[in-house]
Write a protein that holds these residues in place. Structure first.
Motif, PDB file in Angstrom:
ATOM      1  N   PHE A  85     -32.681   0.082  57.580  1.00 53.80           N
ATOM      2  CA  PHE A  85     -31.451  -0.273  58.288  1.00 53.80           C
ATOM      3  C   PHE A  85     -31.889  -1.271  58.444  1.00 53.80           C
ATOM      4  O   PHE A  85     -33.111  -2.033  58.970  1.00 53.80           O
ATOM      5  CB  PHE A  85     -32.077   0.516  59.878  1.00 53.80           C
ATOM      6  N   ALA A  86     -30.479  -2.404  59.232  1.00 59.84           N
ATOM      7  CA  ALA A  86     -30.577  -3.783  59.159  1.00 59.84           C
ATOM      8  C   ALA A  86     -30.439  -4.094  59.936  1.00 59.84           C
ATOM      9  O   ALA A  86     -29.130  -4.303  60.405  1.00 59.84           O
ATOM     10  CB  ALA A  86     -30.717  -4.473  57.416  1.00 59.84           C
ATOM     11  N   ARG A  87     -30.225  -5.782  61.188  1.00 57.71           N
ATOM     12  CA  ARG A  87     -30.429  -6.664  61.321  1.00 57.71           C
ATOM     13  C   ARG A  87     -30.008  -5.589  62.559  1.00 57.71           C
ATOM     14  O   ARG A  87     -31.050  -5.518  63.540  1.00 57.71           O
ATOM     15  CB  ARG A  87     -29.116  -7.706  61.309  1.00 57.71           C
ATOM     16  N   ILE A  88     -28.984  -5.222  62.954  1.00 59.37           N
ATOM     17  CA  ILE A  88     -28.402  -4.402  64.191  1.00 59.37           C
ATOM     18  C   ILE A  88     -28.752  -3.176  64.139  1.00 59.37           C
ATOM     19  O   ILE A  88     -27.513  -2.154  63.240  1.00 59.37           O
ATOM     20  CB  ILE A  88     -27.297  -4.819  64.775  1.00 59.37           C
ATOM     21  N   ILE A  89     -29.674  -2.156  64.709  1.00 62.47           N
ATOM     22  CA  ILE A  89     -29.400  -0.961  64.067  1.00 62.47           C
ATOM     23  C   ILE A  89     -29.413   0.130  65.447  1.00 62.47           C
ATOM     24  O   ILE A  89     -30.663  -0.126  66.497  1.00 62.47           O
ATOM     25  CB  ILE A  89     -31.750  -1.126  63.915  1.00 62.47           C
ATOM     26  N   PRO A  90     -28.525   0.636  65.231  1.00 65.14           N
ATOM     27  CA  PRO A  90     -28.615   1.549  66.176  1.00 65.14           C
ATOM     28  C   PRO A  90     -29.055   2.972  66.281  1.00 65.14           C
ATOM     29  O   PRO A  90     -29.637   3.387  65.164  1.00 65.14           O
ATOM     30  CB  PRO A  90     -27.295   2.369  65.740  1.00 65.14           C
ATOM     31  N   MET A  91     -30.283   3.046  67.568  1.00 66.70           N
ATOM     32  CA  MET A  91     -31.106   3.980  67.559  1.00 66.70           C
ATOM     33  C   MET A  91     -31.557   5.405  67.524  1.00 66.70           C
ATOM     34  O   MET A  91     -31.922   6.175  66.731  1.00 66.70           O
ATOM     35  CB  MET A  91     -31.930   3.664  69.450  1.00 66.70           C
ATOM     36  N   ASN A  92     -29.441   6.017  68.112  1.00 65.65           N
ATOM     37  CA  ASN A  92     -29.500   6.795  67.548  1.00 65.65           C
ATOM     38  C   ASN A  92     -29.303   7.429  66.387  1.00 65.65           C
ATOM     39  O   ASN A  92     -29.999   8.440  65.936  1.00 65.65           O
ATOM     40  CB  ASN A  92     -27.945   7.577  68.121  1.00 65.65           C
ATOM     41  N   ASP A  93     -29.494   6.734  65.403  1.00 68.69           N
ATOM     42  CA  ASP A  93     -28.710   6.404  64.470  1.00 68.69           C
ATOM     43  C   ASP A  93     -30.594   6.812  63.390  1.00 68.69           C
ATOM     44  O   ASP A  93     -31.173   7.128  62.353  1.00 68.69           O
ATOM     45  CB  ASP A  93     -28.389   5.605  62.691  1.00 68.69           C
ATOM     46  N   LEU A  94     -30.777   6.029  63.321  1.00 65.87           N
ATOM     47  CA  LEU A  94     -32.690   6.022  63.004  1.00 65.87           C
ATOM     48  C   LEU A  94     -33.575   7.072  63.634  1.00 65.87           C
ATOM     49  O   LEU A  94     -34.355   7.920  62.798  1.00 65.87           O
ATOM     50  CB  LEU A  94     -33.198   4.404  63.738  1.00 65.87           C
ATOM     51  N   THR A  95     -33.062   7.502  64.456  1.00 65.46           N
ATOM     52  CA  THR A  95     -33.993   8.027  65.269  1.00 65.46           C
ATOM     53  C   THR A  95     -33.450   9.763  64.858  1.00 65.46           C
ATOM     54  O   THR A  95     -34.060  10.568  64.866  1.00 65.46           O
ATOM     55  CB  THR A  95     -33.441   9.431  66.919  1.00 65.46           C
ATOM     56  N   ARG A  96     -32.394   9.826  64.186  1.00 63.42           N
ATOM     57  CA  ARG A  96     -31.468  10.786  62.963  1.00 63.42           C
ATOM     58  C   ARG A  96     -32.813  11.133  61.769  1.00 63.42           C
ATOM     59  O   ARG A  96     -32.910  11.796  61.462  1.00 63.42           O
ATOM     60  CB  ARG A  96     -30.341  10.714  63.021  1.00 63.42           C
ATOM     61  N   ARG A  97     -32.140   9.927  61.392  1.00 62.06           N
ATOM     62  CA  ARG A  97     -33.296  10.255  60.112  1.00 62.06           C
ATOM     63  C   ARG A  97     -34.886  10.019  60.204  1.00 62.06           C
ATOM     64  O   ARG A  97     -35.692  10.937  59.208  1.00 62.06           O
ATOM     65  CB  ARG A  97     -33.204   8.321  59.271  1.00 62.06           C
ATOM     66  N   LEU A  98     -34.943   9.963  61.200  1.00 63.23           N
ATOM     67  CA  LEU A  98     -37.050   9.769  61.648  1.00 63.23           C
ATOM     68  C   LEU A  98     -36.465  11.667  61.597  1.00 63.23           C
ATOM     69  O   LEU A  98     -37.667  11.982  61.468  1.00 63.23           O
ATOM     70  CB  LEU A  98     -37.315   9.396  62.794  1.00 63.23           C
ATOM     71  N   ASP A  99     -36.081  11.761  62.284  1.00 63.54           N
ATOM     72  CA  ASP A  99     -36.076  13.616  61.790  1.00 63.54           C
ATOM     73  C   ASP A  99     -35.960  14.314  61.050  1.00 63.54           C
ATOM     74  O   ASP A  99     -36.630  15.106  60.527  1.00 63.54           O
ATOM     75  CB  ASP A  99     -35.049  14.196  63.445  1.00 63.54           C
ATOM     76  N   ASP A 100     -34.959  13.799  59.978  1.00 64.49           N
ATOM     77  CA  ASP A 100     -34.607  14.636  59.127  1.00 64.49           C
ATOM     78  C   ASP A 100     -36.152  13.820  58.547  1.00 64.49           C
ATOM     79  O   ASP A 100     -36.688  14.929  57.406  1.00 64.49           O
ATOM     80  CB  ASP A 100     -33.253  13.447  57.945  1.00 64.49           C
ATOM     81  N   LEU A 101     -36.561  12.990  58.314  1.00 58.15           N
ATOM     82  CA  LEU A 101     -38.163  12.616  57.401  1.00 58.15           C
ATOM     83  C   LEU A 101     -38.520  13.442  58.015  1.00 58.15           C
ATOM     84  O   LEU A 101     -39.499  13.917  57.017  1.00 58.15           O
ATOM     85  CB  LEU A 101     -38.346  10.894  57.683  1.00 58.15           C
ATOM     86  N   GLU A 102     -39.101  13.460  58.800  1.00 55.65           N
ATOM     87  CA  GLU A 102     -40.233  14.771  59.666  1.00 55.65           C
ATOM     88  C   GLU A 102     -40.080  16.795  59.402  1.00 55.65           C
ATOM     89  O   GLU A 102     -40.568  16.363  58.343  1.00 55.65           O
ATOM     90  CB  GLU A 102     -39.961  15.209  61.344  1.00 55.65           C
ATOM     91  N   GLU A 103     -38.785  16.295  59.075  1.00 55.72           N
ATOM     92  CA  GLU A 103     -38.849  18.010  58.161  1.00 55.72           C
ATOM     93  C   GLU A 103     -39.157  17.883  56.814  1.00 55.72           C
ATOM     94  O   GLU A 103     -38.827  18.704  56.468  1.00 55.72           O
ATOM     95  CB  GLU A 103     -36.619  18.409  58.465  1.00 55.72           C
ATOM     96  N   TRP A 104     -38.125  17.380  56.355  1.00 54.93           N
ATOM     97  CA  TRP A 104     -38.853  16.893  54.855  1.00 54.93           C
ATOM     98  C   TRP A 104     -40.463  18.095  54.272  1.00 54.93           C
ATOM     99  O   TRP A 104     -40.369  17.887  53.546  1.00 54.93           O
ATOM    100  CB  TRP A 104     -38.298  15.558  53.910  1.00 54.93           C
ATOM    101  N   GLY A 105     -41.181  17.040  55.413  1.00 57.52           N
ATOM    102  CA  GLY A 105     -42.248  16.288  55.470  1.00 57.52           C
ATOM    103  C   GLY A 105     -42.621  17.898  56.181  1.00 57.52           C
ATOM    104  O   GLY A 105     -43.670  18.615  54.918  1.00 57.52           O
ATOM    105  N   LYS A 106     -41.945  18.977  56.675  1.00 54.56           N
ATOM    106  CA  LYS A 106     -42.594  19.747  57.400  1.00 54.56           C
ATOM    107  C   LYS A 106     -42.006  21.259  56.364  1.00 54.56           C
ATOM    108  O   LYS A 106     -42.531  21.989  55.805  1.00 54.56           O
ATOM    109  CB  LYS A 106     -42.077  20.002  58.565  1.00 54.56           C
ATOM    110  N   ALA A 107     -40.747  21.105  55.915  1.00 54.00           N
ATOM    111  CA  ALA A 107     -40.919  21.839  54.487  1.00 54.00           C
ATOM    112  C   ALA A 107     -41.517  21.681  53.132  1.00 54.00           C
ATOM    113  O   ALA A 107     -41.880  22.851  52.413  1.00 54.00           O
ATOM    114  CB  ALA A 107     -39.116  21.231  54.091  1.00 54.00           C
ATOM    115  N   GLU A 108     -42.029  20.938  53.097  1.00 61.44           N
ATOM    116  CA  GLU A 108     -43.005  20.378  52.085  1.00 61.44           C
ATOM    117  C   GLU A 108     -44.541  21.276  52.133  1.00 61.44           C
ATOM    118  O   GLU A 108     -44.740  21.713  50.974  1.00 61.44           O
ATOM    119  CB  GLU A 108     -42.616  19.096  51.584  1.00 61.44           C
ATOM    120  N   ASP A 109     -44.334  21.527  53.358  1.00 58.03           N
ATOM    121  CA  ASP A 109     -45.854  21.702  53.867  1.00 58.03           C
ATOM    122  C   ASP A 109     -45.605  23.602  53.447  1.00 58.03           C
ATOM    123  O   ASP A 109     -46.792  23.826  53.592  1.00 58.03           O
ATOM    124  CB  ASP A 109     -46.522  21.195  55.021  1.00 58.03           C
ATOM    125  N   GLU A 110     -45.124  23.930  54.122  1.00 56.72           N
ATOM    126  CA  GLU A 110     -44.907  25.675  53.819  1.00 56.72           C
ATOM    127  C   GLU A 110     -44.689  26.023  52.826  1.00 56.72           C
ATOM    128  O   GLU A 110     -44.562  25.584  51.154  1.00 56.72           O
ATOM    129  CB  GLU A 110     -43.456  25.609  54.386  1.00 56.72           C
TER     130      GLU A 110
END
Length: 110
Positions: A85-110
């Motif tokens: 994300f560069a310059r103007i960063i929509p916080m809802n888009d960033l939060t959605r991608r952070l949630d995705d990233l966290e889910e990827w980590g959890k899926a790999e832990d299973e």
């Protein structure tokens, strides 16, 4: 957020971290100063670390990561950039991608 002071430090962090967020700012950047507290507040909601770097102080980071503006928020998973994300960063888009990233980590832990 933990501060990165050198490119070597970044390389070490990247190689040791499974997932992370990198906030890149520069000097005299009002957008960076306004966005930083919003992004920093998000780190309490996620299990992976958040880092920041001033590209003016560590110019190798800007070159190696192909950063042409500031602020930039980068999300990494398994040493690979997963979102940018560069310059103007929509916080809802960033939060959605952070949630995705966290889910990827959890899926790999299973």
């Amino acid at each position: 957020m933990k501060e990165i002071h050198s490119f070597d430090e970044w390389q070490s962090i990247l190689s040791e971290s499974r997932q992370l967020l990198l906030f890149v700012k520069t000097n005299h950047c009002s957008v960076c100063e306004g966005l930083y507290p919003q992004v920093a507040a998000l780190q309490e909601s996620y299990a992976f670390p958040f880092y920041r770097v001033n590209a003016a102080e560590v110019p190798e980071m800007a070159g190696q990561l192909e950063l042409f503006t500031a602020p930039v928020v980068l999300l990494f998973h398994e040493q690979r950039e997963m979102a940018r994300f560069a310059r103007i960063i929509p916080m809802n888009d960033l939060t959605r991608r952070l949630d995705d990233l966290e889910e990827w980590g959890k899926a790999e832990d299973e």
